[in-house]
Design a protein around this motif. Structure first.
Motif, mmCIF file in Angstrom:
data_model
loop_
_atom_site.group_PDB
_atom_site.id
_atom_site.type_symbol
_atom_site.label_atom_id
_atom_site.label_comp_id
_atom_site.label_asym_id
_atom_site.label_seq_id
_atom_site.Cartn_x
_atom_site.Cartn_y
_atom_site.Cartn_z
ATOM 1 N N ILE A 63 1.198 6.799 -6.868
ATOM 2 C CA ILE A 63 0.085 7.700 -7.189
ATOM 3 C C ILE A 63 0.479 9.149 -6.919
ATOM 4 C CG2 ILE A 63 -2.236 8.390 -6.479
ATOM 5 C CD1 ILE A 63 -2.809 5.383 -6.066
ATOM 6 N N MET A 64 1.116 9.400 -5.787
ATOM 7 C CA MET A 64 1.520 10.771 -5.459
ATOM 8 C C MET A 64 2.577 11.287 -6.433
ATOM 9 S SD MET A 64 -0.414 11.647 -3.050
ATOM 10 C CE MET A 64 0.325 13.126 -2.442
ATOM 11 N N THR A 65 3.490 10.431 -6.858
ATOM 12 C CA THR A 65 4.511 10.835 -7.828
ATOM 13 C C THR A 65 3.885 11.191 -9.168
ATOM 14 O OG1 THR A 65 6.114 9.395 -6.729
ATOM 15 C CG2 THR A 65 6.647 10.121 -8.965
ATOM 16 N N ILE A 66 2.950 10.375 -9.621
ATOM 17 C CA ILE A 66 2.261 10.648 -10.885
ATOM 18 C C ILE A 66 1.485 11.958 -10.809
ATOM 19 C CG2 ILE A 66 0.407 9.836 -12.392
ATOM 20 C CD1 ILE A 66 1.432 6.976 -11.788
ATOM 21 N N PHE A 89 0.827 -1.210 0.000
ATOM 22 C CA PHE A 89 0.000 0.000 0.000
ATOM 23 C C PHE A 89 0.857 1.254 0.000
ATOM 24 C CE2 PHE A 89 -3.218 -2.930 1.920
ATOM 25 C CZ PHE A 89 -4.046 -2.937 0.816
ATOM 26 N N PHE A 90 1.987 1.232 0.690
ATOM 27 C CA PHE A 90 2.878 2.389 0.698
ATOM 28 C C PHE A 90 3.456 2.634 -0.691
ATOM 29 C CE2 PHE A 90 7.140 4.202 1.191
ATOM 30 C CZ PHE A 90 6.805 5.404 1.781
ATOM 31 N N ARG A 91 3.839 1.564 -1.379
ATOM 32 C CA ARG A 91 4.374 1.720 -2.732
ATOM 33 C C ARG A 91 3.314 2.231 -3.690
ATOM 34 N NH1 ARG A 91 8.320 -3.502 -3.600
ATOM 35 N NH2 ARG A 91 9.968 -2.760 -2.233
#
Length: 77
Positions: free
Chosen positions: A47-50, A40-42
């Motif tokens: 998602i946040m990076t995108i 879930f962390f990955r």
């Protein structure tokens, strides 16, 4: 030689992770929970990076970054 019918477990293997179901988890349960948390962390990191990269592209494309580029180019000259 002593014969004991119990499974040998390290003392600190389950001392830090506690859940509502049990206060003591086995090593397998601890590893499964850690693997789930890592997955879930990955996913969240991806998602946040995108979203961050997309926001940067939109800011540059819409022209909101022009004042910053102008300031940097004037400072270099």
């Amino acid at each position: 030689m002593k014969h004991v019918n119990s499974v040998r477990r390290p003392n600190l293997a389950n001392s830090t992770i506690k859940t509502d179901k049990k206060s003591s988890l086995s090593i397998g349960d601890t590893l499964r929970e850690a693997k789930s948390n890592l997955f879930f962390f990955r996913c969240l990191t991806a998602i946040m990076t995108i979203l961050f990269v997309t926001a940067l592209i939109v800011i540059v494309y819409m022209g909101y970054a022009n004042p910053l580029f102008n300031f940097l180019s004037d400072a270099v000259q």
